[in-house]
Design a protein around this motif. Structure first.
Motif, PDB file in Angstrom:
ATOM      1  N   SER A  98      -3.389  11.761  -2.725  1.00 50.04           N
ATOM      2  CA  SER A  98      -2.938  10.677  -2.248  1.00 50.04           C
ATOM      3  C   SER A  98      -1.475  10.164  -2.722  1.00 50.04           C
ATOM      4  CB  SER A  98      -3.720   9.528  -2.359  1.00 50.04           C
ATOM      5  OG  SER A  98      -4.007   8.938  -3.861  1.00 50.04           O
ATOM      6  N   GLY A 110       1.592  11.427  -6.136  1.00 50.29           N
ATOM      7  CA  GLY A 110       2.025  12.169  -7.275  1.00 50.29           C
ATOM      8  C   GLY A 110       1.934  13.575  -7.209  1.00 50.29           C
ATOM      9  N   GLY A 129      -0.540  15.729  -6.768  1.00 53.37           N
ATOM     10  CA  GLY A 129      -1.684  16.316  -5.804  1.00 53.37           C
ATOM     11  C   GLY A 129      -1.005  16.279  -4.154  1.00 53.37           C
ATOM     12  N   ALA A 157      -8.878  12.087  -2.081  1.00 52.31           N
ATOM     13  CA  ALA A 157      -8.817  10.969  -2.874  1.00 52.31           C
ATOM     14  C   ALA A 157      -9.434   9.791  -2.352  1.00 52.31           C
ATOM     15  CB  ALA A 157      -7.262  10.516  -3.006  1.00 52.31           C
ATOM     16  N   ARG A 158      -9.136   8.586  -3.258  1.00 55.66           N
ATOM     17  CA  ARG A 158     -10.017   7.286  -2.459  1.00 55.66           C
ATOM     18  C   ARG A 158      -9.261   6.492  -1.709  1.00 55.66           C
ATOM     19  NH1 ARG A 158     -10.565   5.365  -8.400  1.00 55.66           N
ATOM     20  NH2 ARG A 158      -8.472   5.867  -8.367  1.00 55.66           N
ATOM     21  N   ILE A 190      -7.382  10.258 -14.051  1.00 55.00           N
ATOM     22  CA  ILE A 190      -6.785   8.816 -14.699  1.00 55.00           C
ATOM     23  C   ILE A 190      -6.575   8.880 -15.941  1.00 55.00           C
ATOM     24  CG2 ILE A 190      -7.949   7.704 -12.891  1.00 55.00           C
ATOM     25  CD1 ILE A 190     -10.345   6.882 -14.311  1.00 55.00           C
ATOM     26  N   GLY A 250       3.180  19.451 -18.422  1.00 55.25           N
ATOM     27  CA  GLY A 250       4.180  18.856 -19.517  1.00 55.25           C
ATOM     28  C   GLY A 250       4.328  17.389 -18.794  1.00 55.25           C
ATOM     29  N   THR A 251       5.305  16.533 -19.005  1.00 54.73           N
ATOM     30  CA  THR A 251       5.192  15.267 -18.596  1.00 54.73           C
ATOM     31  C   THR A 251       5.967  15.144 -17.170  1.00 54.73           C
ATOM     32  OG1 THR A 251       7.404  14.493 -19.518  1.00 54.73           O
ATOM     33  CG2 THR A 251       5.241  14.082 -20.810  1.00 54.73           C
TER      34      THR A 251
END
Ligand code: NDP
Length: 251
Positions: A14, A16, A18, A36-37, A89, A183-184
């Motif tokens: 939903s 980021g 993904g 996703a939700r 999460i 990584g970030t």
């Protein structure tokens, strides 16, 4: 590279990493199942991608919902070739003794049980096809400990062991199971990390992070024939050699 005729199920699609991965893999002609939700966000992304995308609302921590979406993917597109276990999460950032146990458990339910449920549902389909790719999105937290992240670190270490188990048990049956430690990455998760103010990762600036599109490109690289070279371990996108292998410019 083309993923024409392949069906990819992406959890956490939903937003980021993904969502970026779904867009990129669809641009390589894959059918993409968006899980996703958040129904509205999934629907919007599916509309943007077009007929090759199918939005399926599912909480990965619910076994029945996971089984239903995996079966529906095969019914819709005829196969399940690639599974990207990306949903995750962080949970409340706090010391071990201060985190409410239910919140701690929710991180494990999502990040660990969610990955296990998806693998449990997808592997029999892939074994019957005699081929399949499973990519579990990992983290530096699988290896190192950060203050306030006991749930997240424990969950990502467990995911790495699920990756190794998948390879150990099914690697000789045509299943390529590997992890990707990005990584970030500049997503909502890093916004929450910054707001916590705890541990050195919260001190990073947005410019320190890579864009989600870099992770999407690395995932597409690992979906190809060379992905097997990294089976049973995490592909470390932070390494300059990994970025070069995935066709990304040096940082
Ligand atoms: P975001 O918070 O932007 O996205 C997380 C995604 O997971 C959302 O699509 C969310 O959708 C979904 N999700 C969360 N819980 C569930 C659930 N129970 N069932 C189904 N979907 C769920 O995070 P990122 O894109 O940054 O994170 C993606 C992955 O990358 C995670 O596994 C994370 O641990 C990992 N990672 C991220 C890093 C970073 O710096 N950003 C670094 C290292 C690893 P919805 O809320 O709609 O359900």
């Amino acid at each position: 590279m083309t993923l024409s005729g392949k069906t990819v199920l992406i959890t956490g699609a939903s937003r980021g990493i993904g969502a970026a991965t779904a867009q990129h893999l669809a641009s390589l002609d894959a059918n993409v199942v968006l899980v996703a939700r958040s129904n509205n966000a999934l629907k919007e992304l599916a509309k943007e991608i077009g007929p090759k995308a199918k939005a399926m609302v599912c909480d990965v921590s619910d076994l029945n919902q996971v089984n239903a979406v995996v079966n529906a993917s095969v019914e819709t597109f005829g196969s399940l070739d690639i599974l990207i276990n990306n949903a995750g999460i962080l949970g409340p950032v706090d010391m071990l003794a201060d985190i409410p146990p239910n919140d701690w458990g929710e991180v494990i339910d999502t990040n660990v049980k969610g990955v296990f449920y998806m693998m449990h549902a997808a592997i029999p389909i892939m074994v019957a096809q005699k081929k399949g790719v499973i990519i579990n999105v990992s983290s530096g937290a699988a290896y190192g400990v950060l203050e306030g992240w006991s749930h997240y670190c424990a969950s990502k270490a467990a995911v790495l062991q699920l990756t190794r188990s998948g390879h150990e048990e099914y690697g000789d049956q045509g299943i390529t199971c590997l992890g990707l430690s990005p990584g970030t990455v500049a997503t909502e998760m890093q916004v929450a990390i910054k707001a916590s103010g705890i541990n050195p990762v919260s001190k990073l600036e947005v410019t320190d992070h890579i864009p989600a599109s870099d992770v999407a490109q690395a995932i597409s690289y690992l979906c190809g024939a060379t992905g097997v070279n990294y089976a049973g371990e995490d592909f470390q996108l932070k390494l300059p050699s990994s970025r070069a292998a995935a066709g990304l410019s040096a940082r």
